[in-house]
Design an enzyme around this catalytic site. Structure first.
Site, short mmCIF file in Angstrom:
data_model
loop_
_atom_site.label_atom_id
_atom_site.label_comp_id
_atom_site.label_asym_id
_atom_site.label_seq_id
_atom_site.Cartn_x
_atom_site.Cartn_y
_atom_site.Cartn_z
N CYS A 163 83.46 -15.28 46.04
CA CYS A 163 83.67 -15.49 47.47
C CYS A 163 82.85 -16.65 48.03
O CYS A 163 82.99 -17.00 49.21
CB CYS A 163 83.36 -14.21 48.23
SG CYS A 163 84.22 -12.77 47.56
N HIS A 303 79.39 -14.30 56.87
CA HIS A 303 80.23 -13.86 55.75
C HIS A 303 81.02 -12.63 56.21
O HIS A 303 82.21 -12.54 55.94
CB HIS A 303 79.37 -13.55 54.53
CG HIS A 303 80.16 -13.25 53.30
ND1 HIS A 303 81.09 -14.13 52.79
CD2 HIS A 303 80.18 -12.16 52.49
CE1 HIS A 303 81.64 -13.60 51.71
NE2 HIS A 303 81.11 -12.42 51.50
N GLU A 314 73.53 -8.58 55.77
CA GLU A 314 73.59 -9.93 56.34
C GLU A 314 72.90 -9.94 57.70
O GLU A 314 72.18 -10.90 58.03
CB GLU A 314 75.03 -10.41 56.48
CG GLU A 314 75.13 -11.85 56.98
CD GLU A 314 76.53 -12.42 56.96
OE1 GLU A 314 76.67 -13.65 57.11
OE2 GLU A 314 77.50 -11.65 56.80
N LYS A 335 86.75 -13.34 59.58
CA LYS A 335 87.49 -12.49 58.63
C LYS A 335 88.14 -11.32 59.35
O LYS A 335 89.05 -10.68 58.80
CB LYS A 335 86.57 -11.98 57.52
CG LYS A 335 86.14 -13.03 56.50
CD LYS A 335 85.31 -12.40 55.39
CE LYS A 335 84.88 -13.42 54.34
NZ LYS A 335 83.82 -14.34 54.82
N PHE A 399 80.35 -11.99 44.69
CA PHE A 399 80.01 -11.07 43.61
C PHE A 399 79.14 -11.81 42.58
O PHE A 399 79.30 -13.01 42.35
CB PHE A 399 81.28 -10.55 42.92
CG PHE A 399 81.99 -9.46 43.68
CD1 PHE A 399 81.48 -8.92 44.84
CD2 PHE A 399 83.20 -8.96 43.20
CE1 PHE A 399 82.13 -7.91 45.52
CE2 PHE A 399 83.87 -7.94 43.86
CZ PHE A 399 83.34 -7.42 45.03
#
Length: 413
Positions: A163, A303, A314, A335, A399
């Site tokens: 990502c 993120h 985060e 997102k 990841f």
């Protein structure tokens, strides 16, 4: 001296729209791109929705024969790259081709090709596997095909850092220009991994939201009732240029890229470091690279995946990096509307961060309804906000604990 690097072109393909204008318009309306999956039958699946790209026809950009030899992630990369190159006005010819490069990353490559050709192998034998299987599936072929299409003969590369891939591509391209190995780079990320195997795999990890009754409300970063991310797809491409190169041709300059950080969690293959250490270090490195004080950052495109641990840690990391300033910062996760486009996310969010600064409008975190005591920052909830910011920061965490952070600045002579 390090050369200054600026952004002169933008291109997007997302679940919210197949161009920069269409995507930005959706974000300004707070409109989610999530819907029930159309690409395959989800009857046996626990997750039945995603942020698919809609009304996209590869043959609008490529000849049919050519399109069939490429993976869907490459189709998205070509569409977004075409838009970015046209938007920049950059002409690539014999006089400059060797100093224009491509760096377009992906987390997975063409998962569709892998699944399709594997099924052929099992059902019909090895002789039925397409001769174009490998060149449609592997990660670097988005960058390779864009290089061929535009005649860019400079550095040609790709990373597969999950990502963080799109952000790493932009940051590495920044470094390539900064040190003089290219004058311009077509860079970003592309992904098309909404496939049966991918959705089943992410769901078996309990990474995906299962809010099947309301797909548009499923991605809810930082909300107390978040239950996983919504898988997305698309491409986000920017044109980076050395400042004097851009000025010499009279290019419009959207922003200057001034900071890039990388770090590794060294903690767990999927779970972020619970101390926030990796996220803290990557933000600190990007800010140090930009040569600014943390208080100068006005907006963070987080993120913000909508998973319980990511959003919590985060937030913790932002508070440790910015101290009391964290509560004065605007932080949002787009997102919530585009879904998590995996290796394309960093590219998409870099474009959005630049647009936020240029337009003086911060995109919201939609579906933020239930405050979480662990997530107590200003997430620009549900509605856009006008704001004059000089520096924006964009986070990407992947990841394997691979992290990237980009800092963009409003351009000034």
């Amino acid at each position: 001296m390090k050369r200054r690097v600026v952004v002169t072109g933008l291109g997007l393909v997302t679940a919210c729209g197949n161009s920069v204008e269409a995507t930005w318009s959706a974000l300004m309306e707070g409109r989610s791109g999530a819907d029930y999956i159309k690409k395959f039958d989800t009857e046996k699946f626990d997750v039945k929705f995603a942020c698919e790209v809609k009304d996209f026809n590869a043959e609008d950009y490529l000849e049919r024969k050519e399109a069939r030899r490429m993976g869907a992630f490459t189709h998205f990369a070509i569409a977004a790259s075409d838009e970015a190159v046209k938007n920049s006005g950059l002409v690539i010819d014999d006089t400059n081709a060797e100093m224009v490069g491509t760096y377009i990353s992906s987390g997975i490559g063409d998962f569709w090709a892998i699944e399709r050709e594997h099924e052929k192998l099992l059902n019909s034998g090895p002789g039925r596997v397409s001769p174009f299987f490998i060149v449609s599936a592997i990660v670097n072929l988005a960058s390779g095909n864009v290089s061929i299409r535009h005649g860019a003969k400079g550095p040609n590369s790709a990373t597969a850092t999950a990502c963080s891939a799109g952000a790493h591509a932009i940051g590495d391209s920044f470094r390539i220009i900064e040190r003089g190995d290219a004058d311009a780079m077509i860079c970003g990320g592309a992904e098309s991994a909404i496939t049966p195997m991918s959705v089943a795999g992410f769901d078996s990890m309990r990474a995906l939201s299962r809010r099947n009754d309301e797909p548009t409300r499923a991605s809810r970063p930082f909300d107390a009732e978040r239950d996983g991310f919504v898988i997305g797809e698309g491409a986000g491409i920017i044109i980076l240029e050395e400042l004097e190169h851009a000025k010499a041709r009279g290019a419009k300059i959207y922003a200057e890229i001034v900071g890039y950080g990388m770090s590794g969690d060294a903690f767990h293959v999927t779970m972020p470091d619970e101390s926030g250490s990796g996220a803290i270090r990557v933000m600190q490195r990007a800010i140090k690279d930009a040569g600014i004080d943390p208080t100068q950052i006005g907006y963070i495109n987080a993120h913000g995946t909508s998973t319980p641990y990511n959003d919590k840690f985060e937030t913790l990391a932002i508070k440790k990096v910015f101290g009391d300033q964290a509560y004065k910062l605007a932080v949002s996760s787009t997102k919530s509307m585009t879904g998590h486009a995996l290796g394309a996310a960093g590219g998409i969010e870099a474009v959005i961060s630049i647009l936020a600064m240029e337009n003086g409008i911060l995109p919201p975190t939609i579906n933020y309804e239930n405050p979480d005591p662990d997530c107590d920052l200003d997430y620009v909830p549900n509605k856009i906000r006008e704001a004059d910011v000089e520096y924006v920061l964009s986070n990407s965490f992947g990841f394997g604990g691979t992290n990237a952070c980009l800092v963009f600045k409003r351009y000034e002579e």
